[in-house]
Motif scaffolding. Structure first.
Motif, PDB file in Angstrom:
ATOM      1  N   HIS A 113       2.638  -8.167  -5.814  1.00 24.90           N
ATOM      2  CA  HIS A 113       3.554  -8.642  -4.780  1.00 24.90           C
ATOM      3  C   HIS A 113       4.407  -7.496  -4.231  1.00 24.90           C
ATOM      4  CE1 HIS A 113       3.025 -12.976  -4.441  1.00 24.90           C
ATOM      5  NE2 HIS A 113       2.777 -13.011  -5.736  1.00 24.90           N
ATOM      6  N   THR A 114       4.787  -6.556  -5.071  1.00 26.76           N
ATOM      7  CA  THR A 114       5.556  -5.397  -4.593  1.00 26.76           C
ATOM      8  C   THR A 114       4.754  -4.595  -3.593  1.00 26.76           C
ATOM      9  OG1 THR A 114       6.751  -5.255  -6.692  1.00 26.76           O
ATOM     10  CG2 THR A 114       6.757  -3.299  -5.306  1.00 26.76           C
ATOM     11  N   CYS A 115       3.474  -4.388  -3.893  1.00 21.28           N
ATOM     12  CA  CYS A 115       2.585  -3.678  -2.969  1.00 21.28           C
ATOM     13  C   CYS A 115       2.467  -4.429  -1.645  1.00 21.28           C
ATOM     14  CB  CYS A 115       1.211  -3.503  -3.622  1.00 21.28           C
ATOM     15  SG  CYS A 115      -0.113  -3.023  -2.483  1.00 21.28           S
ATOM     16  N   LEU A 116       2.163  -5.711  -1.734  1.00 20.78           N
ATOM     17  CA  LEU A 116       1.959  -6.508  -0.527  1.00 20.78           C
ATOM     18  C   LEU A 116       3.229  -6.604   0.301  1.00 20.78           C
ATOM     19  CD1 LEU A 116      -0.046  -8.231   1.068  1.00 20.78           C
ATOM     20  CD2 LEU A 116       0.607 -10.188  -0.350  1.00 20.78           C
ATOM     21  N   ASP A 117       4.366  -6.825  -0.346  1.00 19.26           N
ATOM     22  CA  ASP A 117       5.643  -6.890   0.378  1.00 19.26           C
ATOM     23  C   ASP A 117       5.937  -5.579   1.083  1.00 19.26           C
ATOM     24  OD1 ASP A 117       5.986  -9.463  -0.515  1.00 19.26           O
ATOM     25  OD2 ASP A 117       7.449  -8.952  -2.074  1.00 19.26           O
ATOM     26  N   GLY A 118       5.650  -4.456   0.407  1.00 20.19           N
ATOM     27  CA  GLY A 118       5.903  -3.147   1.007  1.00 20.19           C
ATOM     28  C   GLY A 118       5.033  -2.894   2.224  1.00 20.19           C
ATOM     29  N   LEU A 119       3.768  -3.274   2.142  1.00 23.04           N
ATOM     30  CA  LEU A 119       2.867  -3.103   3.291  1.00 23.04           C
ATOM     31  C   LEU A 119       3.315  -3.948   4.474  1.00 23.04           C
ATOM     32  CD1 LEU A 119      -0.701  -3.059   1.685  1.00 23.04           C
ATOM     33  CD2 LEU A 119       0.470  -1.159   2.788  1.00 23.04           C
ATOM     34  N   PHE A 121      -5.219  -7.136   0.210  1.00 21.58           N
ATOM     35  CA  PHE A 121      -4.254  -7.163  -0.888  1.00 21.58           C
ATOM     36  C   PHE A 121      -3.727  -8.572  -1.144  1.00 21.58           C
ATOM     37  CE2 PHE A 121      -4.085  -2.572  -0.131  1.00 21.58           C
ATOM     38  CZ  PHE A 121      -4.189  -2.130  -1.441  1.00 21.58           C
ATOM     39  N   SER A 122      -3.696  -9.404  -0.117  1.00 19.16           N
ATOM     40  CA  SER A 122      -3.305 -10.788  -0.320  1.00 19.16           C
ATOM     41  C   SER A 122      -4.309 -11.497  -1.219  1.00 19.16           C
ATOM     42  CB  SER A 122      -3.191 -11.506   1.027  1.00 19.16           C
ATOM     43  OG  SER A 122      -2.822 -12.858   0.838  1.00 19.16           O
ATOM     44  N   ASN A 123      -5.597 -11.258  -0.999  1.00 17.66           N
ATOM     45  CA  ASN A 123      -6.633 -11.862  -1.833  1.00 17.66           C
ATOM     46  C   ASN A 123      -6.580 -11.319  -3.261  1.00 17.66           C
ATOM     47  OD1 ASN A 123      -7.656 -13.477   0.215  1.00 17.66           O
ATOM     48  ND2 ASN A 123      -9.127 -11.929   0.902  1.00 17.66           N
ATOM     49  N   GLU A 124      -6.331 -10.023  -3.382  1.00 20.03           N
ATOM     50  CA  GLU A 124      -6.251  -9.442  -4.719  1.00 20.03           C
ATOM     51  C   GLU A 124      -5.037  -9.985  -5.478  1.00 20.03           C
ATOM     52  OE1 GLU A 124      -6.724  -5.173  -6.969  1.00 20.03           O
ATOM     53  OE2 GLU A 124      -6.041  -5.173  -4.899  1.00 20.03           O
ATOM     54  N   THR A 125      -3.941 -10.157  -4.775  1.00 18.11           N
ATOM     55  CA  THR A 125      -2.748 -10.726  -5.403  1.00 18.11           C
ATOM     56  C   THR A 125      -3.024 -12.135  -5.903  1.00 18.11           C
ATOM     57  OG1 THR A 125      -1.312  -9.396  -3.987  1.00 18.11           O
ATOM     58  CG2 THR A 125      -0.328 -11.337  -5.018  1.00 18.11           C
ATOM     59  N   ARG A 126      -3.769 -12.907  -5.125  1.00 17.04           N
ATOM     60  CA  ARG A 126      -4.117 -14.264  -5.546  1.00 17.04           C
ATOM     61  C   ARG A 126      -5.042 -14.245  -6.759  1.00 17.04           C
ATOM     62  NH1 ARG A 126      -5.489 -18.744  -1.080  1.00 17.04           N
ATOM     63  NH2 ARG A 126      -3.335 -18.149  -0.607  1.00 17.04           N
ATOM     64  N   LEU A 127      -5.998 -13.310  -6.780  1.00 16.75           N
ATOM     65  CA  LEU A 127      -6.885 -13.171  -7.939  1.00 16.75           C
ATOM     66  C   LEU A 127      -6.086 -12.885  -9.201  1.00 16.75           C
ATOM     67  CD1 LEU A 127      -9.522 -12.657  -9.511  1.00 16.75           C
ATOM     68  CD2 LEU A 127      -9.573 -10.355  -8.506  1.00 16.75           C
ATOM     69  N   CYS A 128      -5.125 -11.980  -9.113  1.00 23.78           N
ATOM     70  CA  CYS A 128      -4.294 -11.659 -10.271  1.00 23.78           C
ATOM     71  C   CYS A 128      -3.459 -12.863 -10.700  1.00 23.78           C
ATOM     72  CB  CYS A 128      -3.390 -10.471  -9.955  1.00 23.78           C
ATOM     73  SG  CYS A 128      -4.274  -8.906  -9.759  1.00 23.78           S
ATOM     74  N   ASN A 130      20.924   8.830  -2.520  1.00 18.09           N
ATOM     75  CA  ASN A 130      21.265   8.085  -1.297  1.00 18.09           C
ATOM     76  C   ASN A 130      20.045   7.683  -0.475  1.00 18.09           C
ATOM     77  OD1 ASN A 130      20.483  10.530  -0.266  1.00 18.09           O
ATOM     78  ND2 ASN A 130      22.390  10.959   0.829  1.00 18.09           N
ATOM     79  N   ARG A 131      18.918   7.551  -1.104  1.00 18.71           N
ATOM     80  CA  ARG A 131      17.730   7.106  -0.375  1.00 18.71           C
ATOM     81  C   ARG A 131      17.889   5.635   0.041  1.00 18.71           C
ATOM     82  NH1 ARG A 131      12.899   9.446  -4.317  1.00 18.71           N
ATOM     83  NH2 ARG A 131      13.218  11.671  -3.874  1.00 18.71           N
ATOM     84  N   SER A 132      17.283   5.288   1.181  1.00 14.74           N
ATOM     85  CA  SER A 132      17.410   3.911   1.668  1.00 14.74           C
ATOM     86  C   SER A 132      16.228   3.536   2.538  1.00 14.74           C
ATOM     87  CB  SER A 132      18.700   3.749   2.481  1.00 14.74           C
ATOM     88  OG  SER A 132      18.609   4.484   3.696  1.00 14.74           O
ATOM     89  N   PHE A 133      16.074   2.250   2.734  1.00 16.80           N
ATOM     90  CA  PHE A 133      15.029   1.735   3.608  1.00 16.80           C
ATOM     91  C   PHE A 133      15.252   2.198   5.040  1.00 16.80           C
ATOM     92  CE2 PHE A 133      13.142  -1.531   6.351  1.00 16.80           C
ATOM     93  CZ  PHE A 133      11.865  -1.623   5.815  1.00 16.80           C
ATOM     94  N   ALA A 134      16.507   2.215   5.471  1.00 13.89           N
ATOM     95  CA  ALA A 134      16.823   2.610   6.847  1.00 13.89           C
ATOM     96  C   ALA A 134      16.454   4.060   7.127  1.00 13.89           C
ATOM     97  CB  ALA A 134      18.306   2.385   7.132  1.00 13.89           C
ATOM     98  N   ASP A 135      16.442   4.884   6.102  1.00 17.26           N
ATOM     99  CA  ASP A 135      16.099   6.293   6.269  1.00 17.26           C
ATOM    100  C   ASP A 135      14.628   6.584   5.982  1.00 17.26           C
ATOM    101  OD1 ASP A 135      18.596   7.080   7.111  1.00 17.26           O
ATOM    102  OD2 ASP A 135      19.310   7.575   5.095  1.00 17.26           O
ATOM    103  N   GLY A 136      13.806   5.541   5.932  1.00 17.88           N
ATOM    104  CA  GLY A 136      12.372   5.740   5.849  1.00 17.88           C
ATOM    105  C   GLY A 136      11.746   5.585   4.474  1.00 17.88           C
ATOM    106  N   TRP A 137      12.547   5.265   3.474  1.00 26.53           N
ATOM    107  CA  TRP A 137      12.003   5.055   2.140  1.00 26.53           C
ATOM    108  C   TRP A 137      11.647   3.578   1.966  1.00 26.53           C
ATOM    109  CZ3 TRP A 137      11.254   9.334  -0.809  1.00 26.53           C
ATOM    110  CH2 TRP A 137      11.966  10.489  -0.451  1.00 26.53           C
ATOM    111  N   SER A 138      10.570   3.303   1.229  1.00 26.91           N
ATOM    112  CA  SER A 138      10.319   1.923   0.846  1.00 26.91           C
ATOM    113  C   SER A 138      11.408   1.498  -0.137  1.00 26.91           C
ATOM    114  CB  SER A 138       8.944   1.793   0.185  1.00 26.91           C
ATOM    115  OG  SER A 138       8.914   2.476  -1.061  1.00 26.91           O
ATOM    116  N   THR A 139      11.631   0.190  -0.263  1.00 33.44           N
ATOM    117  CA  THR A 139      12.604  -0.286  -1.253  1.00 33.44           C
ATOM    118  C   THR A 139      12.261   0.253  -2.630  1.00 33.44           C
ATOM    119  OG1 THR A 139      12.926  -2.312   0.043  1.00 33.44           O
ATOM    120  CG2 THR A 139      13.663  -2.338  -2.245  1.00 33.44           C
ATOM    121  N   PHE A 140      10.984   0.235  -2.962  1.00 33.68           N
ATOM    122  CA  PHE A 140      10.512   0.700  -4.267  1.00 33.68           C
ATOM    123  C   PHE A 140      10.877   2.160  -4.503  1.00 33.68           C
ATOM    124  CE2 PHE A 140       7.196   2.150  -7.235  1.00 33.68           C
ATOM    125  CZ  PHE A 140       7.234   1.144  -8.195  1.00 33.68           C
TER     126      PHE A 140
END
Length: 539
Positions: free
Chosen positions: A140-146, A159-166, A294-304
């Motif tokens: 879900h972290t991968c899919l949400d990030g994409l 990745f949605s199908n793979e997430t469902r398989l898992c 100070n990394r952030s989503f607004a500055d181009g980093w994924s939440t992860f």
């Protein structure tokens, strides 16, 4: 060699049932959230099998898929797509890292299940369930990030199908374990309810003999190094000390590796990799040893990837350290700590941020005597996490925002994950207290469909809105979530004006016991080795 007390070893001798009878694939998939796809996954098994064999087969299928995913991701990262898309591929890099972790998790589950249902121990059962939940969380972290990045839309369906398989594999494995192994836990009523405030083993104080506990017993620390900003330690950067730590150590055979971090501000982004097991970070004191970024989503980093401090290594401990992300509320998601380490503990630590301060990402986690500051969803993730004697401070967000202390991410009812807040204090931070009418603050909101969070025997101040809980998006998850409150106090603990959602519960003592440390995370398995104080059950 430092051994666990005998009663712990006896506790985890499994009581097993006879091998389960054969059932049809339709019967095995009847309770799945995706019964049609579940039957398709099991279709190659032409003859009926028992639930345990179905579970093992589904894990093999998930492992095959994860190996194919590795090749696909390598292809894209090596040059699939134009230059602009590759430059924005941080989310894809996250997927590659998470998929590597999932390969490890699936191989570990496959090895554990190969022992057979007649000999699987209680420790093995709990480990497998934690691994499978982490597997789904990573997907879900991968899919949400994409989806958040908007890149490579052609991969979203894959990745949605793979997430469902898992997820289906998680369901099958958990169903098999529930029906195969009985007496997973002793009843909580048989356990002591005491606070281990004077544990038999205590972490050594700064400057003491590292080879002895405070009571004179041998410390399970084989080696240690120091970090100091003035150059007086073995290292001047925490990342270098972590890199120096040995890989894949066993606490029973090797002991913990300790990193003592002196007073100072360390401006660095630190990652404790999966190979850095049994690692202890000990600071000079809360707000005296500070790790900041100070990394952030607004500055181009994924939440992860925005996290100042990330940990994957099993049996990690941190104490007397402040972790912060200074990006500020206007930078959206900006994580101070992302914890994806099984059997991990934070003791007397502070977490400072705004939106998404502390990511309790996956596995089993414990937080004791900690302070957490934030605004929107400032404790979020899908671990089985317990907070005891902690202070949770809501800060002032942007003018159009409301605060939610928690955003729990449980996506399948089979997962043993959730956030349990026990004997904690919930207040407004000074900036919000000075302008309390400007912002509504809630105990939590449902990030995923089976979101689960409880507040037990805690003090809830007037900062919390009378409704208590906040919607995520309309009626989403309101009937499938589990939110509960039990025996709380304070002006914000009045439940007469709470939401009337099907998934909201005014718990009784029996309900609350399910979310205590012993029952929710089997804390005695690992916390009794750390010297960190804890309550096993209710106060």
């Amino acid at each position: 060699m430092w051994l666990a007390p005998a009663f712990l070893l006896l506790l985890h001798t499994a009581a097993v049932a006879a091998p389960s009878p054969s059932v049809s694939t339709a019967a095995a998939c009847k309770s799945s959230l995706h019964p049609k796809q579940c039957r398709a996954i099991l279709a190659p098994l032409r003859l009926s099998s028992n639930l345990y064999d179905y579970a093992r087969f589904s894990v093999k299928q998930a492992l095959k898929r994860a190996r194919r995913t590795s090749k696909l991701l390598d292809h894209y990262l090596a040059g699939g797509g134009d230059r602009a898309r590759r430059a924005r591929g941080g989310a894809l890099e996250d997927c590659r890292r998470l998929n590597d972790l999932n390969l490890d998790y699936l191989e570990a589950v496959e090895a554990e299940l190969s022992l057979g249902e007649s000999v699987l121990t209680l420790i093995g059962v709990n480990r497998v369930r934690a691994l499978m939940s982490a597997l789904v969380t990573d997907q879900h972290t991968c899919l949400d990030g994409l989806e958040a990045s908007g890149i490579f839309p052609e991969l979203h369906g894959f990745f949605s199908n793979e997430t469902r398989l898992c997820g289906i594999s998680l369901e099958l494995v958990c169903d098999a374990l529930d029906r195969t192994v009985v007496n997973r836990f002793q009843p909580d009523s048989l356990r002591g309810q005491n606070d281990a405030s004077s544990p038999p083993y205590g972490l050594p104080a700064m400057g003491r003999n590292l080879m002895q506990w405070e009571n004179g017993d041998v410390v399970p620390i084989n080696q240690w190094v120091t970090v100091a900003t003035d150059g007086s330690g073995n290292f001047s950067a925490i990342v270098d000390a972590v890199a120096f730590a040995p890989n894949y150590t066993s606490s029973a055979e090797y002991g913990y590796f300790a990193i003592y971090i002196g007073e100072g501000v360390y401006e660095e982004n630190v990652e404790v990799g999966k190979e850095k097991t049994n690692l202890i970070l000990i600071g000079a004191g809360n707000n005296r040893t500070v790790i900041t970024g100070n990394r952030s989503f607004a500055d181009g980093w994924s939440t992860f990837d925005s996290a100042t401090f990330v940990v994957f290594g099993r049996r990690f401990i941190a104490m007397d350290i402040t972790f912060q992300n200074t990006a500020g509320p206007e930078k959206q998601q900006a994580v101070a700590v992302l914890n994806a380490a099984d059997l991990s503990s934070f003791y007397r630590c502070s977490f400072l941020g705004y939106q998404d301060t502390l990511c309790v990402h996956s596995f089993r986690q414990f937080y004791r005597d900690c302070d957490v500051y934030g605004t929107v969803d400032f404790i979020f993730g899908n671990a089985a996490s317990v907070f005891q004697n902690c202070n949770l401070y809501a800060r002032k967000p942007l003018p159009y925002q409301a605060n939610a202390i928690t955003a729990q991410g449980r996506s399948y009812p089979s997962e043993d994950s959730g956030i349990s807040i026990h004997n904690c204090t919930i207040r407004a931070a000074p900036d919000l207290e000075a302008d309390l009418n400007s912002t509504k603050t809630f105990l939590g909101r449902p990030w995923k469909e089976y979101s689960r969070t409880v507040y037990i025997q805690s003090f809830i101040d007037h900062v919390i809105d009378p409704l208590g809980w906040m919607e995520w998006n309309g009626t989403f998850a309101l009937s499938t979530l589990y939110y509960g409150e039990f025996d709380n106090s304070g002006p914000g603990a009045n439940t007469s004006g709470r939401v009337h959602w099907p998934g909201y519960h005014l718990m009784n003592a029996s309900d609350a016991l399910k979310f205590t440390l012993y029952n929710f995370t089997t804390g005695d398995d690992w916390l009794s080795w750390t010297g960190i104080p804890y309550y096993e059950g209710l106060l």
